[in-house]
Design a protein around this motif. Structure first.
Motif, PDB file in Angstrom:
ATOM      1  N   LEU A 263      29.950   0.176  51.794  1.00 59.46           N
ATOM      2  CA  LEU A 263      31.120   0.154  53.893  1.00 59.46           C
ATOM      3  C   LEU A 263      30.845  -0.770  53.962  1.00 59.46           C
ATOM      4  O   LEU A 263      31.734  -1.916  54.804  1.00 59.46           O
ATOM      5  CB  LEU A 263      30.336   1.440  54.488  1.00 59.46           C
ATOM      6  CG  LEU A 263      31.268   2.792  54.080  1.00 59.46           C
ATOM      7  CD1 LEU A 263      29.602   3.490  55.696  1.00 59.46           C
ATOM      8  CD2 LEU A 263      31.907   2.293  53.959  1.00 59.46           C
ATOM      9  N   VAL A 264      29.628  -1.903  54.060  1.00 57.90           N
ATOM     10  CA  VAL A 264      29.221  -3.027  54.641  1.00 57.90           C
ATOM     11  C   VAL A 264      29.222  -4.270  54.024  1.00 57.90           C
ATOM     12  O   VAL A 264      30.196  -4.984  54.577  1.00 57.90           O
ATOM     13  CB  VAL A 264      27.875  -2.896  55.439  1.00 57.90           C
ATOM     14  CG1 VAL A 264      26.904  -3.931  56.026  1.00 57.90           C
ATOM     15  CG2 VAL A 264      27.558  -1.393  56.378  1.00 57.90           C
ATOM     16  N   PHE A 265      29.260  -4.009  52.565  1.00 60.29           N
ATOM     17  CA  PHE A 265      29.104  -5.553  52.143  1.00 60.29           C
ATOM     18  C   PHE A 265      30.239  -5.098  51.242  1.00 60.29           C
ATOM     19  O   PHE A 265      30.461  -5.899  50.345  1.00 60.29           O
ATOM     20  CB  PHE A 265      27.949  -5.761  50.799  1.00 60.29           C
ATOM     21  CG  PHE A 265      26.725  -5.457  52.444  1.00 60.29           C
ATOM     22  CD1 PHE A 265      26.392  -6.911  52.795  1.00 60.29           C
ATOM     23  CD2 PHE A 265      25.738  -4.694  52.726  1.00 60.29           C
ATOM     24  CE1 PHE A 265      25.337  -7.292  53.481  1.00 60.29           C
ATOM     25  CE2 PHE A 265      25.034  -4.656  53.687  1.00 60.29           C
ATOM     26  CZ  PHE A 265      24.819  -6.173  53.831  1.00 60.29           C
ATOM     27  N   ASN A 266      31.258  -4.260  50.897  1.00 63.94           N
ATOM     28  CA  ASN A 266      31.676  -3.716  49.678  1.00 63.94           C
ATOM     29  C   ASN A 266      31.131  -3.953  48.196  1.00 63.94           C
ATOM     30  O   ASN A 266      32.137  -4.614  47.779  1.00 63.94           O
ATOM     31  CB  ASN A 266      33.125  -4.700  49.562  1.00 63.94           C
ATOM     32  CG  ASN A 266      34.345  -4.274  48.828  1.00 63.94           C
ATOM     33  OD1 ASN A 266      34.596  -2.888  48.410  1.00 63.94           O
ATOM     34  ND2 ASN A 266      35.539  -5.328  48.708  1.00 63.94           N
ATOM     35  N   ASP A 267      30.014  -3.963  47.699  1.00 62.79           N
ATOM     36  CA  ASP A 267      28.996  -3.679  47.189  1.00 62.79           C
ATOM     37  C   ASP A 267      28.671  -2.499  46.233  1.00 62.79           C
ATOM     38  O   ASP A 267      28.876  -1.513  47.416  1.00 62.79           O
ATOM     39  CB  ASP A 267      28.045  -4.107  47.052  1.00 62.79           C
ATOM     40  CG  ASP A 267      27.720  -5.555  47.000  1.00 62.79           C
ATOM     41  OD1 ASP A 267      28.692  -6.017  46.641  1.00 62.79           O
ATOM     42  OD2 ASP A 267      26.425  -6.743  48.237  1.00 62.79           O
ATOM     43  N   LEU A 268      29.138  -2.413  45.196  1.00 61.27           N
ATOM     44  CA  LEU A 268      28.804  -0.989  44.430  1.00 61.27           C
ATOM     45  C   LEU A 268      28.080  -0.987  42.714  1.00 61.27           C
ATOM     46  O   LEU A 268      29.192  -2.293  42.755  1.00 61.27           O
ATOM     47  CB  LEU A 268      30.295  -0.030  44.223  1.00 61.27           C
ATOM     48  CG  LEU A 268      30.625   0.813  45.152  1.00 61.27           C
ATOM     49  CD1 LEU A 268      32.264   1.246  44.711  1.00 61.27           C
ATOM     50  CD2 LEU A 268      29.943   1.128  45.372  1.00 61.27           C
ATOM     51  N   PRO A 269      27.332  -0.909  42.748  1.00 59.21           N
ATOM     52  CA  PRO A 269      26.855  -0.507  40.945  1.00 59.21           C
ATOM     53  C   PRO A 269      27.883  -0.948  40.518  1.00 59.21           C
ATOM     54  O   PRO A 269      28.844   0.201  39.851  1.00 59.21           O
ATOM     55  CB  PRO A 269      25.528   0.036  41.386  1.00 59.21           C
ATOM     56  CG  PRO A 269      25.187   0.629  42.338  1.00 59.21           C
ATOM     57  CD  PRO A 269      26.814   0.942  43.637  1.00 59.21           C
ATOM     58  N   ASN A 270      27.830  -1.059  39.102  1.00 54.74           N
ATOM     59  CA  ASN A 270      28.318  -1.523  38.261  1.00 54.74           C
ATOM     60  C   ASN A 270      28.119  -0.309  37.296  1.00 54.74           C
ATOM     61  O   ASN A 270      26.841   0.189  37.651  1.00 54.74           O
ATOM     62  CB  ASN A 270      28.875  -2.992  37.075  1.00 54.74           C
ATOM     63  CG  ASN A 270      27.254  -3.495  36.409  1.00 54.74           C
ATOM     64  OD1 ASN A 270      26.323  -2.122  36.412  1.00 54.74           O
ATOM     65  ND2 ASN A 270      27.214  -4.197  36.280  1.00 54.74           N
ATOM     66  N   GLY A 271      28.801  -0.325  36.365  1.00 54.42           N
ATOM     67  CA  GLY A 271      28.657   0.816  35.249  1.00 54.42           C
ATOM     68  C   GLY A 271      27.043   1.067  34.771  1.00 54.42           C
ATOM     69  O   GLY A 271      26.410   2.523  34.708  1.00 54.42           O
ATOM     70  N   LEU A 272      26.671  -0.074  34.080  1.00 55.26           N
ATOM     71  CA  LEU A 272      25.428   0.318  33.444  1.00 55.26           C
ATOM     72  C   LEU A 272      24.364   0.559  34.844  1.00 55.26           C
ATOM     73  O   LEU A 272      23.493   0.652  34.510  1.00 55.26           O
ATOM     74  CB  LEU A 272      24.777  -0.968  32.396  1.00 55.26           C
ATOM     75  CG  LEU A 272      23.610  -1.420  31.851  1.00 55.26           C
ATOM     76  CD1 LEU A 272      23.698   0.092  30.323  1.00 55.26           C
ATOM     77  CD2 LEU A 272      23.155  -2.946  31.463  1.00 55.26           C
ATOM     78  N   ALA A 273      24.829  -0.169  35.814  1.00 56.42           N
ATOM     79  CA  ALA A 273      23.555   0.092  36.665  1.00 56.42           C
ATOM     80  C   ALA A 273      23.311   1.113  37.328  1.00 56.42           C
ATOM     81  O   ALA A 273      22.448   1.904  37.727  1.00 56.42           O
ATOM     82  CB  ALA A 273      23.481  -1.281  38.096  1.00 56.42           C
ATOM     83  N   ALA A 274      24.714   1.725  37.279  1.00 55.64           N
ATOM     84  CA  ALA A 274      24.367   3.195  38.058  1.00 55.64           C
ATOM     85  C   ALA A 274      24.295   4.325  36.920  1.00 55.64           C
ATOM     86  O   ALA A 274      23.421   4.965  37.177  1.00 55.64           O
ATOM     87  CB  ALA A 274      26.386   3.905  37.691  1.00 55.64           C
ATOM     88  N   ILE A 275      24.748   3.890  35.524  1.00 56.12           N
ATOM     89  CA  ILE A 275      23.475   4.811  34.508  1.00 56.12           C
ATOM     90  C   ILE A 275      22.312   4.807  34.190  1.00 56.12           C
ATOM     91  O   ILE A 275      21.235   5.528  34.804  1.00 56.12           O
ATOM     92  CB  ILE A 275      24.103   4.389  33.283  1.00 56.12           C
ATOM     93  CG1 ILE A 275      25.510   4.630  33.067  1.00 56.12           C
ATOM     94  CG2 ILE A 275      23.146   5.718  32.507  1.00 56.12           C
ATOM     95  CD1 ILE A 275      25.684   3.793  31.506  1.00 56.12           C
ATOM     96  N   GLY A 276      21.969   3.313  35.083  1.00 53.42           N
ATOM     97  CA  GLY A 276      19.924   3.240  35.866  1.00 53.42           C
ATOM     98  C   GLY A 276      20.127   4.176  35.851  1.00 53.42           C
ATOM     99  O   GLY A 276      18.375   4.644  36.487  1.00 53.42           O
TER     100      GLY A 276
END
Length: 302
Positions: A263-276
């Motif tokens: 919401l604030v920075f428009n940042d989302l973890p990428n696929g590899l980070a999300a799995i981690g």
């Protein structure tokens, strides 16, 4: 004696999980304009000033025995280093990634408990630690590729806060939690004040203090209030529910951080980070479950 009220305890812990990432997001917003030392002295100064009236109204005390005071000073130094390192890491990393990497702390605490305090840790929990570290490495990898060495800063945060929690265990039974945090805020303000006095007259940016604009002044006030109130919610939650009940709830800080980061920075973890992140959370929850099961066995044997 306080009666257990698990629903209230869980609600308070949820409040902590929501407020803590908000405070971190403000630190990230201010990272480009406010020097790190100034962020820290305002954060801890607000903690002392906000808790002092509560202690007065509840007829609490700031007095401590010599042993507790010495441990509190050590705890405070660790707190300054931990928060300072996290604030600095947030200048480089997405909010969710930094917090997810720092959640390797429970694994470090488990290993320190085994190595330093000689606590019994079974092979399953050690295996969960290893899996959790793998998950953390998956979160670090894309961040390291993007920003380099600063991606490792949350690991320092995790180690420092693991030591912080071990010291906290040593003083928690001998000191009221609110008084402990108030004294910590006061000691931290003294330490940081001395730091700036020693550096006065220096042109080094580490000793820089600036007059914030109106927006930054409001955000600085908010970071002090949010940081203090978030830790109060965590403290109060432990009064109404067992730690075994609340420990799994702390992992909800990661999805809250992901939401705030988006919401604030428009940042989302990428696929590899999300799995981690998923692996880290699952490993942590498994360790919590094993600790809870071990605690039940001990109680049943008494």
């Amino acid at each position: 004696m306080t009666v257990d009220r698990p629903v209230l305890g869980i609600a308070l812990m949820l409040g902590f999980c929501a407020l803590a990432p908000l405070g971190d997001s403000i630190a990230k917003l201010l990272g480009g304009t406010i020097p790190l030392g100034q962020l820290l002295i305002i954060r801890f100064g607000a903690q002392f000033l906000l808790l002092l009236p509560i202690i007065w109204l509840t007829k609490g005390t700031l007095r401590m025995s010599g042993r507790v005071l010495r441990l509190t000073i050590i705890r405070t130094v660790l707190h300054i280093i931990g928060i300072g390192t996290m604030f600095y890491a947030l200048r480089f990393l997405p909010l969710a990634d930094a917090i997810a990497i720092a959640f390797v702390m429970p694994f470090i605490m488990l290993l320190l408990g085994k190595l330093v305090l000689k606590e019994q840790v079974g092979p399953r929990r050690l295996a969960a630690c290893a899996v959790g570290f793998v998950g953390t490495l998956l979160v670090i990898q894309p961040s390291f590729a993007a920003v380099g060495a600063p991606a490792l800063l949350p690991l320092i945060v995790a180690l420092v806060f693991a030591l912080f929690m071990l010291v906290t265990r040593q003083v928690a039974k001998d000191c009221d939690p609110i008084s402990l945090q108030a004294v910590s805020g006061f000691v931290a303000t003294l330490i940081l004040g001395a730091y700036f006095l020693l550096g006065s007259g220096s042109d080094h940016p580490a000793f820089e203090l600036i007059i914030p604009n109106q927006r930054d002044a409001i955000l600085l006030a908010a970071i002090g209030v949010l940081g203090t109130f978030a830790h109060l919610l965590m403290t109060w939650s432990l009064r109404f529910a067992p730690s075994a009940t609340l420990a799994p709830m702390q992992y909800l800080e990661i999805p809250f951080a992901t939401l705030v980061g988006w919401l604030v920075f428009n940042d989302l973890p990428n696929g590899l980070a999300a799995i981690g992140i998923l692996i880290t959370v699952c490993s942590g929850l498994y360790i919590v479950a094993r600790e809870h099961a071990a605690e039940r066995v001990v109680v049943s044997e008494i």
